[in-house]
Design an enzyme around this catalytic site. Structure first.
Site: not given
Length: 191
Positions: A118, A183
């Site tokens: 968006h 990660r």
């Protein structure tokens, strides 16, 4: 074709800003919702019927793949699932852009594959503009329960994403990734 004459569907599929409450897109979304509802309410004693429903809903479905209900998607036609894939209960695949799941992938319960984006600008959001970026999951990847994959992310083959991780960036081949944001914590080998 100039940008001004493209349909909202063409704009959506191109990854450009589009208005989601376009009548054609609403009709296609409702179709997917009805097919998903039928699949989600289907009997586990009718595996052939479930496969038929998935074949009608999804863009493509590989052989020997099992998807356990409930399954939720925006359109279905942008969701492509490879062969020998196992998807546990509660996959949310917001397939505004293409989602490609490779062969031999395992997906835990309550995983979210989110392609919509968006605008940051308040006015564009108020006017209901949105866009999407594709997601790709490589062969033999494993997404643990509750993983969230954000728009535009690719996950390499043989990669494992730990439960609850939020994947905001591409992950390379053959690694273990955990956390929010996800990660890489180590490489994986066939040994």
């Amino acid at each position: 074709m100039s940008e001004d004459t493209r349909s909202q569907r063409e704009r959506m599929l191109a990854g450009d800003l589009y208005v989601a409450d376009d009548p054609q897109l609403l009709q296609e979304s409702r179709r997917a919702e009805l097919l998903a509802k039928e699949f989600n309410e289907s009997s586990p004693l009718d595996p052939a019927g479930r496969l038929r429903m998935l074949g009608e809903l999804l863009g493509s479905l590989g052989a020997e793949t099992e998807i356990r209900p409930p399954l939720y998607c925006d359109y279905g036609f942008n969701l492509h699932v490879g062969a020998r894939v196992f998807v546990n209960h509660g996959l949310f695949a917001l397939d505004v852009a293409e989602i490609r799941i490779g062969d031999d992938v395992q997906i835990g319960p309550a995983v979210q594959l989110l392609t919509p984006t968006h605008p940051l600008e308040p006015g564009l959001r108020r006017e209901k503009w949105e866009a999407a970026e594709p997601i790709a999951i490589g062969d033999n990847a494993w997404l643990g329960g509750g993983v969230i994959v954000c728009p535009g992310v690719s996950i390499g083959e043989n990669t494992v994403v730990g439960a609850g991780a939020v994947v905001t960036r591409d992950l390379p081949t053959g690694v273990l990734a955990v956390g929010n944001p996800a990660r890489v914590v180590r490489s994986l080998s066939d040994g």
